[in-house]
Design a protein around this motif. Structure first.
Motif, PDB file in Angstrom:
ATOM      1  N   PRO A 170       3.081  -5.926   5.198  1.00  0.00           N
ATOM      2  CA  PRO A 170       3.064  -7.271   4.618  1.00  0.00           C
ATOM      3  C   PRO A 170       3.847  -7.490   3.482  1.00  0.00           C
ATOM      4  O   PRO A 170       3.768  -6.481   2.598  1.00  0.00           O
ATOM      5  N   GLU A 171       4.688  -8.495   3.129  1.00  0.00           N
ATOM      6  CA  GLU A 171       5.563  -8.603   1.855  1.00  0.00           C
ATOM      7  C   GLU A 171       4.648  -8.341   0.721  1.00  0.00           C
ATOM      8  O   GLU A 171       5.193  -7.805  -0.192  1.00  0.00           O
ATOM      9  N   ASP A 172       3.434  -9.024   0.546  1.00  0.00           N
ATOM     10  CA  ASP A 172       2.902  -9.007  -0.554  1.00  0.00           C
ATOM     11  C   ASP A 172       2.376  -7.549  -0.921  1.00  0.00           C
ATOM     12  O   ASP A 172       1.813  -7.386  -2.040  1.00  0.00           O
ATOM     13  N   LEU A 173       2.472  -6.573  -0.126  1.00  0.00           N
ATOM     14  CA  LEU A 173       1.778  -5.287  -0.042  1.00  0.00           C
ATOM     15  C   LEU A 173       2.901  -4.419  -0.429  1.00  0.00           C
ATOM     16  O   LEU A 173       2.636  -3.055  -0.069  1.00  0.00           O
ATOM     17  N   ILE A 174       4.223  -4.467  -0.243  1.00  0.00           N
ATOM     18  CA  ILE A 174       5.471  -3.511  -0.366  1.00  0.00           C
ATOM     19  C   ILE A 174       5.727  -3.237  -1.769  1.00  0.00           C
ATOM     20  O   ILE A 174       5.509  -3.959  -2.593  1.00  0.00           O
ATOM     21  N   PHE A 175       5.614  -1.872  -2.136  1.00  0.00           N
ATOM     22  CA  PHE A 175       5.406  -0.726  -1.384  1.00  0.00           C
ATOM     23  C   PHE A 175       4.077  -0.267  -1.679  1.00  0.00           C
ATOM     24  O   PHE A 175       3.706   0.928  -1.666  1.00  0.00           O
ATOM     25  N   GLU A 176       3.348  -1.045  -2.344  1.00  0.00           N
ATOM     26  CA  GLU A 176       2.186  -0.593  -2.969  1.00  0.00           C
ATOM     27  C   GLU A 176       1.137  -0.119  -1.781  1.00  0.00           C
ATOM     28  O   GLU A 176       0.631   0.881  -2.071  1.00  0.00           O
ATOM     29  N   ARG A 177       1.180  -0.623  -0.625  1.00  0.00           N
ATOM     30  CA  ARG A 177       0.076  -0.161   0.129  1.00  0.00           C
ATOM     31  C   ARG A 177       0.326   1.208   0.738  1.00  0.00           C
ATOM     32  O   ARG A 177      -0.304   2.000   0.839  1.00  0.00           O
ATOM     33  N   PRO A 178       1.633   1.428   1.413  1.00  0.00           N
ATOM     34  CA  PRO A 178       1.822   2.889   1.749  1.00  0.00           C
ATOM     35  C   PRO A 178       1.616   3.922   0.676  1.00  0.00           C
ATOM     36  O   PRO A 178       1.365   5.124   1.114  1.00  0.00           O
ATOM     37  N   ILE A 179       2.197   3.351  -0.659  1.00  0.00           N
ATOM     38  CA  ILE A 179       2.010   4.798  -1.687  1.00  0.00           C
ATOM     39  C   ILE A 179       0.632   4.709  -2.015  1.00  0.00           C
ATOM     40  O   ILE A 179       0.181   5.890  -1.996  1.00  0.00           O
ATOM     41  N   ASP A 180      -0.231   4.094  -1.787  1.00  0.00           N
ATOM     42  CA  ASP A 180      -1.873   3.945  -2.339  1.00  0.00           C
ATOM     43  C   ASP A 180      -2.316   5.057  -1.169  1.00  0.00           C
ATOM     44  O   ASP A 180      -3.024   5.711  -1.324  1.00  0.00           O
ATOM     45  N   ARG A 181      -1.973   4.670   0.220  1.00  0.00           N
ATOM     46  CA  ARG A 181      -2.637   5.512   1.398  1.00  0.00           C
ATOM     47  C   ARG A 181      -2.185   6.732   1.198  1.00  0.00           C
ATOM     48  O   ARG A 181      -3.166   7.743   1.376  1.00  0.00           O
ATOM     49  N   LEU A 182      -0.874   7.071   0.759  1.00  0.00           N
ATOM     50  CA  LEU A 182      -0.391   8.552   0.611  1.00  0.00           C
ATOM     51  C   LEU A 182      -1.035   9.204  -0.498  1.00  0.00           C
ATOM     52  O   LEU A 182      -1.703  10.271  -0.293  1.00  0.00           O
ATOM     53  N   GLU A 183      -1.144   8.687  -1.517  1.00  0.00           N
ATOM     54  CA  GLU A 183      -1.674   9.059  -2.700  1.00  0.00           C
ATOM     55  C   GLU A 183      -3.350   9.311  -2.583  1.00  0.00           C
ATOM     56  O   GLU A 183      -3.865  10.472  -3.070  1.00  0.00           O
ATOM     57  N   ALA A 184      -4.245   8.541  -1.827  1.00  0.00           N
ATOM     58  CA  ALA A 184      -5.408   8.853  -1.554  1.00  0.00           C
ATOM     59  C   ALA A 184      -5.646  10.091  -0.696  1.00  0.00           C
ATOM     60  O   ALA A 184      -6.597  10.770  -1.010  1.00  0.00           O
ATOM     61  N   ALA A 185      -4.899   9.996   0.565  1.00  0.00           N
ATOM     62  CA  ALA A 185      -4.941  11.409   1.191  1.00  0.00           C
ATOM     63  C   ALA A 185      -4.618  12.555   0.769  1.00  0.00           C
ATOM     64  O   ALA A 185      -5.224  13.462   0.872  1.00  0.00           O
ATOM     65  N   ALA A 186      -3.613  12.565  -0.291  1.00  0.00           N
ATOM     66  CA  ALA A 186      -3.271  13.717  -0.907  1.00  0.00           C
ATOM     67  C   ALA A 186      -4.471  14.298  -1.967  1.00  0.00           C
ATOM     68  O   ALA A 186      -4.785  15.413  -1.994  1.00  0.00           O
ATOM     69  N   SER A 187      -4.914  13.169  -2.674  1.00  0.00           N
ATOM     70  CA  SER A 187      -6.012  13.413  -3.680  1.00  0.00           C
ATOM     71  C   SER A 187      -7.211  14.126  -2.995  1.00  0.00           C
ATOM     72  O   SER A 187      -7.791  14.916  -3.514  1.00  0.00           O
ATOM     73  N   ASP A 188      -7.435  13.550  -1.563  1.00  0.00           N
ATOM     74  CA  ASP A 188      -8.655  14.147  -1.033  1.00  0.00           C
ATOM     75  C   ASP A 188      -8.339  15.741  -0.697  1.00  0.00           C
ATOM     76  O   ASP A 188      -9.438  16.342  -0.507  1.00  0.00           O
ATOM     77  N   ARG A 189      -7.217  16.332  -0.695  1.00  0.00           N
ATOM     78  CA  ARG A 189      -6.847  17.520  -0.555  1.00  0.00           C
ATOM     79  C   ARG A 189      -6.431  18.086  -2.101  1.00  0.00           C
ATOM     80  O   ARG A 189      -6.020  19.300  -1.785  1.00  0.00           O
ATOM     81  N   GLY A 190      -6.729  17.516  -2.960  1.00  0.00           N
ATOM     82  CA  GLY A 190      -6.389  18.080  -4.327  1.00  0.00           C
ATOM     83  C   GLY A 190      -4.723  18.269  -4.465  1.00  0.00           C
ATOM     84  O   GLY A 190      -4.316  19.052  -5.252  1.00  0.00           O
ATOM     85  N   ARG A 191      -3.975  17.341  -3.916  1.00  0.00           N
ATOM     86  CA  ARG A 191      -2.486  17.370  -4.083  1.00  0.00           C
ATOM     87  C   ARG A 191      -2.219  16.127  -4.827  1.00  0.00           C
ATOM     88  O   ARG A 191      -2.818  14.991  -4.826  1.00  0.00           O
ATOM     89  N   SER A 192      -1.073  16.246  -5.527  1.00  0.00           N
ATOM     90  CA  SER A 192      -0.455  15.118  -6.250  1.00  0.00           C
ATOM     91  C   SER A 192       0.850  14.738  -5.278  1.00  0.00           C
ATOM     92  O   SER A 192       1.591  15.458  -4.559  1.00  0.00           O
ATOM     93  N   VAL A 193       1.242  13.494  -5.661  1.00  0.00           N
ATOM     94  CA  VAL A 193       2.241  12.942  -4.965  1.00  0.00           C
ATOM     95  C   VAL A 193       3.392  12.414  -6.111  1.00  0.00           C
ATOM     96  O   VAL A 193       3.119  11.764  -7.345  1.00  0.00           O
ATOM     97  N   GLU A 194       4.761  12.686  -5.833  1.00  0.00           N
ATOM     98  CA  GLU A 194       5.808  12.167  -6.720  1.00  0.00           C
ATOM     99  C   GLU A 194       6.733  11.548  -5.553  1.00  0.00           C
ATOM    100  O   GLU A 194       7.357  11.958  -4.638  1.00  0.00           O
ATOM    101  N   VAL A 195       6.632   9.883  -5.953  1.00  0.00           N
ATOM    102  CA  VAL A 195       7.474   9.209  -4.863  1.00  0.00           C
ATOM    103  C   VAL A 195       8.939   9.182  -5.615  1.00  0.00           C
ATOM    104  O   VAL A 195       9.509   9.203  -6.536  1.00  0.00           O
ATOM    105  N   LEU A 196       9.760   9.688  -4.594  1.00  0.00           N
ATOM    106  CA  LEU A 196      11.305  10.050  -4.554  1.00  0.00           C
ATOM    107  C   LEU A 196      12.017   8.770  -4.433  1.00  0.00           C
ATOM    108  O   LEU A 196      13.078   8.374  -4.938  1.00  0.00           O
ATOM    109  N   ASP A 197      11.900   7.884  -3.250  1.00  0.00           N
ATOM    110  CA  ASP A 197      12.555   6.774  -3.004  1.00  0.00           C
ATOM    111  C   ASP A 197      11.790   5.786  -2.193  1.00  0.00           C
ATOM    112  O   ASP A 197      10.548   6.261  -1.460  1.00  0.00           O
ATOM    113  N   THR A 198      12.072   4.466  -2.132  1.00  0.00           N
ATOM    114  CA  THR A 198      11.171   3.511  -1.264  1.00  0.00           C
ATOM    115  C   THR A 198      12.485   2.631  -0.756  1.00  0.00           C
ATOM    116  O   THR A 198      13.545   2.298  -1.528  1.00  0.00           O
TER     117      THR A 198
END
Length: 365
Positions: free
Chosen positions: A317-345
Motif C-alpha cells: 500500500p502507498e502509505d507503507l512504501i518502502f517501510e513495510r518490506p524493509i521492516d519485514r526483512l530486518e525482522a527476519a534477519a534479526s531473528d537469525r542474528g543478521r544485519s541488513v544494509e538497504v542498497l536500493d528501493t
C-alpha cells in the motif's frame, strides 16, 4: 498466414525489391532511399522489431505489412547493420494510423465511444493483451489493435489472474487465437502460452535490471522462477542460477527457455516448493519475485551467504512504501542474528489502486 489476416496484402503495399541479403545490410544507392522496409518471417516479426528499435532504425510512423507467403515487411529509416533479414523493399501506401483512436474513428466510432476505448495494452510476441473495460463493440477494438500492430496475430481480453499458481484468465477477442508465442526483451527470448502462464510486461525493466546486477560466475537462487523471467537474463549474464518453480506448466517453459537462450549449463531447474530446495544451498544472491515473498524470508536467509544480496518483491500500500518490506526483512534477519544494509528501493509498477509493486535490494551480513 490465414486468408483473413488483418495485415493488408503485399501486392498493393510493396513496389520494388531493392536488395536480397540473408544476413546484414545490402548496399543501396542514393536513388533507393525513401520508404524502406526489411522482410522477415512473420514469427520473427516482434523479435526483429525489438532489434531494429535497439539499433534505432525502426520506423514507427509506418505499418508492418504482409509480404509474400508467411513474411512481413517492417518499415525502417535505414538499412539495418545488425539485424538479419531476407531482403530490403520499398513500401508505398498511406502512413500508419498512429493511435487506436484513429483506427476506431475510421470504423465510425463517435468521440464518446472512443473515450471508452482502452488506453493501454501490451504486445507480447505475436499476442496483444488488453482489458477492454466497458468499451462498446469489443471485437472491433480487437480488430483495430491488429491493424495497429501488424506484427501481432491474436488479441486476448484479460479477465484477471487467479489460483494457487496465479494462472491467467483470458479469452480470444480477435485474430487467429494462437496464444503461444515467443517474446523478446533485450535479447532474452521467452516462449510461453499466455492462456496458461502469467507474463507481466510492466516488469520489463526489472528483468533487464537483474541481468545487469549479477557478476560472472555468481551463484543465484531464484525462488519463484516462473518461465525464467529473472533467471534467463541472469544466466545470460554468466551467473549460475538455481531456478525453482512449482507450477508444472511454467516449469516446462522454464526448461524450454533455458534451451532457447542457450543457458542450460547455467540453470539448475527444480520443480518444487522453494522451501524444499534450500537445505544445503549456499548462494551469493537471492531473488524473491513474488508479491507474498516475505512469507519465505526464513528460507531465503538460510540459503544466502553472509554479505550476499537479496531482492525482495512485494505489493505494498502507498502509505507503507518502502517501510513495510524493509521492516519485514530486518525482522527476519534479526531473528537469525543478521544485519541488513538497504542498497536500493524502487517502484516497478502499479499493482492496483493505492498499491504498488516494489522491490528492496539489501545486503545481509
Amino acid at each position: 498466414m490465414s486468408d483473413d489476416s488483418p495485415i493488408p496484402d503485399d501486392e498493393e503495399e510493396v513496389s520494388e525489391v531493392l536488395s536480397g541479403e540473408s544476413e546484414g545490410a545490402g548496399v543501396l544507392t542514393g536513388e533507393s532511399e525513401g520508404e524502406l522496409a526489411v522482410v522477415v518471417e512473420k514469427p520473427r516479426a516482434q523479435q526483429a522489431i525489438d532489434a531494429l528499435t535497439d539499433e534505432g532504425v525502426y520506423d514507427a510512423d509506418r505499418r508492418v505489412r504482409a509480404y509474400g507467403d508467411g513474411g512481413v515487411s517492417i518499415p525502417v529509416t535505414a538499412v539495418p547493420e545488425t539485424v538479419d533479414f531476407h531482403e530490403v523493399v520499398r513500401q508505398v501506401g498511406d502512413p500508419r494510423l498512429r493511435t487506436l483512436a484513429d483506427h476506431l474513428r475510421e470504423r465510425g466510432w463517435t468521440g464518446a465511444e472512443v473515450d471508452r476505448a482502452p488506453s493501454s495494452w501490451a504486445v507480447v510476441g505475436s499476442v496483444i493483451l488488453v482489458d477492454v473495460g466497458d468499451a462498446p463493440r469489443p471485437a472491433e477494438v480487437g480488430e483495430a489493435l491488429l491493424d495497429l500492430h501488424g506484427e501481432a496475430d491474436t488479441v486476448l481480453q484479460r479477465h484477471g489472474i487467479a489460483g494457487e499458481h496465479r494462472e491467467p484468465n483470458v479469452s480470444v477477442l480477435a485474430g487467429e487465437g494462437d496464444t503461444e508465442t515467443i517474446h523478446t526483451e533485450h535479447g532474452t527470448r521467452y516462449a510461453l502460452d499466455l492462456a496458461k502462464v502469467m507474463f507481466s510486461p510492466g516488469n520489463k525493466e526489472e528483468r533487464s535490471y537483474m541481468g545487469d546486477r549479477v557478476g560472472d560466475d555468481e551463484t543465484v537462487l531464484d525462488m519463484f522462477a516462473g518461465i525464467g523471467y529473472f533467471t534467463l537474463p541472469m544466466a545470460r549474464a554468466d551467473a549460475d542460477v538455481i531456478a525453482v518453480e512449482r507450477n508444472p506448466t511454467a516449469f516446462q517453459y522454464l526448461l524450454e527457455n533455458a534451451r532457447l537462450n542457450d543457458v542450460t549449463d547455467r540453470v539448475q531447474p527444480y520443480r518444487a516448493d522453494c522451501r524444499d530446495v534450500v537445505d544445503g544451498v549456499s548462494v551469493d544472491r537471492v531473488v524473491m519475485g513474488y508479491y507474498d515473498a516475505y512469507k519465505y524470508l526464513d528460507s531465503a536467509l538460510d540459503a544466502l551467504e553472509p554479505g550476499g544480496v537479496l531482492h525482495l518483491h512485494e505489493a505494498t500500500p502507498e502509505d507503507l512504501i518502502f517501510e513495510r518490506p524493509i521492516d519485514r526483512l530486518e525482522a527476519a534477519a534479526s531473528d537469525r542474528g543478521r544485519s541488513v544494509e538497504v542498497l536500493d528501493t524502487r517502484r516497478v509498477k502499479s499493482y492496483s489502486e493505492g498499491v504498488d509493486h516494489v522491490v528492496v535490494d539489501a545486503r545481509v551480513d
